[in-house]
Design a protein around this motif. Sequence first.
Motif, mmCIF file in Angstrom:
data_model
loop_
_atom_site.group_PDB
_atom_site.id
_atom_site.type_symbol
_atom_site.label_atom_id
_atom_site.label_comp_id
_atom_site.label_asym_id
_atom_site.label_seq_id
_atom_site.Cartn_x
_atom_site.Cartn_y
_atom_site.Cartn_z
ATOM 1 N N LEU A 126 1.613 6.625 -5.655
ATOM 2 C CA LEU A 126 1.389 5.204 -5.417
ATOM 3 C C LEU A 126 1.122 4.507 -6.741
ATOM 4 N N ARG A 168 -0.674 4.230 6.257
ATOM 5 C CA ARG A 168 -1.929 3.846 5.590
ATOM 6 C C ARG A 168 -2.331 4.972 4.650
ATOM 7 N N ALA A 182 -3.164 1.634 0.063
ATOM 8 C CA ALA A 182 -1.984 0.848 0.443
ATOM 9 C C ALA A 182 -1.674 1.072 1.905
ATOM 10 N N ARG A 183 -0.902 0.153 2.451
ATOM 11 C CA ARG A 183 -0.393 0.283 3.807
ATOM 12 C C ARG A 183 0.938 -0.441 3.888
ATOM 13 N N GLY A 184 1.735 -0.096 4.895
ATOM 14 C CA GLY A 184 3.038 -0.731 5.017
ATOM 15 C C GLY A 184 3.720 -0.394 6.321
ATOM 16 N N ILE A 227 6.448 1.124 1.176
ATOM 17 C CA ILE A 227 5.902 0.701 -0.115
ATOM 18 C C ILE A 227 7.020 0.833 -1.140
ATOM 19 N N SER A 230 6.658 2.278 -4.806
ATOM 20 C CA SER A 230 6.066 3.606 -4.956
ATOM 21 C C SER A 230 7.140 4.688 -4.949
#
Length: 267
Positions: A126, A168, A182-184, A227, A230
Amino acid sequence: MNTRNRTKQVIWYYSLKLIGLVIVISQFTQVGIAQSVRVADSASASVSKPQPLTFTASTDQRFFFFSDTRNDDNRRVPVSVYGIRAGFLFPPTRNRPNLKSGRVASFKAGAGFYFINQHLDRPGLLPNTSESVTRHLRIATVYYERYWYRRKAFEISTPLEIGYGHSRYERNDDQAKDYEVARGVFLPLGVGVLGAYQFPTVRWLRPLHWFGVNMLVGYRFILKKDIPESQINYTGFYISVGPSFFLENLTADIKHWRQRRKQKRNQ
């Protein structure tokens, strides 16, 4: 290790409870929309052509080879993914010789849910993160599974599924102030080939034919990354080898037993 074992126990505990709930739901569902039993005589029953739908469900454990999960030799390492699928068996609209012997269904369609809790000890996956993280994935899917061969105890099919996933990532540091990294949202698309074998029907041990074994091999594509900036990537092969549970056989036997009890009461 204890935490992982406890997590697996919790996962299977709630999966079994969910299967139980699904079985109860299927009993009410089949009253209005399914006729899946043909009584050959007073001592036996078999699953026949659905008229028109038969409810089915099963647990589903797969091993995914994500591009971002590798060992020290840079080889992909399998990741366990747990889930459950539920749907309906649809009868063929035309004659198909490969779908006979009391197991007639042209295709299966329904929905599934999968989850992953994975520890990642690869700093740099990340952006702006050098610590190890824990990945939490939750994926809802819809699937279409075409049967090419379904006769007696064997079946071959090609499942196609598309889903909506939420990710997550959390730092593995209880002292960190900013726990979530991070989350997505991501969109997976998968296609595979599945072969299954159903155990034979034994008169003195009917529950045996509720179970079987299966092998699934497929590939998952990611249509939208969660993400983009990343190195996270869920694209890759997956495989599943393990026991099968044929819910339609269980519900057919339950219905047959109820019919026999009713016949005895009326005598």
